[in-house]
Enzyme design. Sequence first.
Site, PDB file in Angstrom:
ATOM      1  N   GLY A 176       1.290 -21.611 -16.450  1.00  0.00           N
ATOM      2  CA  GLY A 176       1.933 -22.785 -17.022  1.00  0.00           C
ATOM      3  C   GLY A 176       1.056 -23.545 -17.992  1.00  0.00           C
ATOM      4  N   ASP A 190       2.401 -30.708 -18.114  1.00  0.00           N
ATOM      5  CA  ASP A 190       2.098 -30.931 -19.525  1.00  0.00           C
ATOM      6  C   ASP A 190       1.226 -29.835 -20.119  1.00  0.00           C
ATOM      7  OD1 ASP A 190      -0.436 -31.448 -18.508  1.00  0.00           O
ATOM      8  OD2 ASP A 190      -0.378 -33.601 -18.890  1.00  0.00           O
ATOM      9  N   GLY A 191       0.762 -28.893 -19.271  1.00  0.00           N
ATOM     10  CA  GLY A 191      -0.023 -27.771 -19.776  1.00  0.00           C
ATOM     11  C   GLY A 191      -1.465 -28.097 -20.091  1.00  0.00           C
ATOM     12  N   ARG A 216     -12.506 -19.147 -19.050  1.00  0.00           N
ATOM     13  CA  ARG A 216     -12.815 -18.407 -17.822  1.00  0.00           C
ATOM     14  C   ARG A 216     -12.923 -16.907 -18.104  1.00  0.00           C
ATOM     15  NH1 ARG A 216      -9.082 -19.789 -12.891  1.00  0.00           N
ATOM     16  NH2 ARG A 216      -7.498 -18.530 -13.934  1.00  0.00           N
ATOM     17  N   ASP A 269      -0.648 -16.370  -5.196  1.00  0.00           N
ATOM     18  CA  ASP A 269      -0.978 -16.255  -6.621  1.00  0.00           C
ATOM     19  C   ASP A 269      -2.445 -16.579  -6.886  1.00  0.00           C
ATOM     20  OD1 ASP A 269       0.358 -18.854  -5.873  1.00  0.00           O
ATOM     21  OD2 ASP A 269      -0.538 -19.484  -7.764  1.00  0.00           O
TER      22      ASP A 269
END
Length: 464
Positions: free
Chosen positions: A90, A118-119, A169, A241
């Site tokens: 997301g 909001d990402g 990352r 997840d």
Amino acid sequence: MNDVPVLGTRFADELPEMAVSWKSAPVAEPRLLVLNEPLAAELGLDPEWLRSDAGLRFLTGNELPDQAKPVAQAYAGHQFGGYSPRLGDGRALLLGEIGGRDLHLKGSGRTPFARGGDGLAAVGPMLREYVISEAMHALGIPTTRSLAVIGTGKSIVRENLAPGAILVRVAASHLRVGSFQFARATGDDGLLRRLTEHAITRHHPSAADAAGLYRAVVAAQAGLIARWMLTGFVHGVMNTDNMTISGETIDYGPCAFMEVFDPATVFSSIDEGGRYAYGNQPNIAQWNLARLAEALLPLFDDDQERAIAVATEALSEFRGKYAAATLDGFRAKLGLTGSEIDEVGLTSLSEDLLALLKAERTDFTSFFRRLADGTDVGDAFGDWVKRWRALDPDIDAMNHVNPLYIPRNHLVEEALAAGTDGDLEPLHRLLDAITSPFTARPGLDRFAEPAPPDFGNYKTFCGT
């Protein structure tokens, strides 16, 4: 170095049904907050170039090579036990692969999977992931790594306004149990088979088929969770997840290191029932692996009963592998690798110690260093210490596996608060200590000490 690094497109090419082509949000004034130069060198990246304007545009995903195919990845997942069929990245973006590993952003803007978010991401949580993941790496625990944290120059809305940031990352991959749950839910066995082949090639090449892959993941996760437990690490959000196929630790949200030993330790502000408490982590890992088995069933055997039998047998190996890894870890922590103590005796010694640590509310990390140094660990441990000393422990070996410095919660909060306000010096002092965790150094005494009594009941947040 003048050219933008080449990025592989393997995931996007091989699994297009699980990838949505996307771009990161523009960052007008990126500011490099912290750069992992040793990791950059491992990836063949020039740290000086990464610090340049062009390098920062690359790290934020704003200027990528023409052949790059940045994508938001699709996956499903059980979150606190409840199944969500469509989660996905997301606020994250897979830029591509470099040096055989994923280069991935967090906080790079809304994607089609963002739902109501909001990402974006705030400086504090992104610095937390940098600190904890690098500490885990230094402790020898399989983990994703942090290459950089970049300030975006914009404020984002959380409880209050907070400065925004992007984490860069690096991971062996971002394949997770939830990836297989998503593929299974499509009903497309061809996609599930291609995802399995992709995972085997990238992470477990000795596996001959889906059942072999599953056994390899069970073994990898058994070893990983044992290492968490041996260092007092509490992940805090062990949703399916957030469990990787590679066996790396991923997604450092409401995570922390336990100080006083207590299996009921919970740090996450939203884990009100203690589902992901320290002592529950092995059980949750096994539960997550059962969900992976359910996703892979069609590939185990065409006959469902036989497929279930394959899954059940493979999953049953988790407990034994976890117990063996834990026992080996305690043998090393107690300096008994050369001792003739048998498995039964070592199990008794370890379990008795854990019971004492809990009863005496003892700091888990410092106890083993004090034990090795001959420091008085308390009258309650007297008989146990006599039993241990009779086994002629290797003190020097103990100090090579028991850390002196971990990311103490009060020091992490101190560094994040200062970093959020623009002062990165406390962060660098903390990183200096925890990235060489086994060797005592002058001037670092406070990094080896538990939180002061007035620090209170520590709570962490997901940072979303």
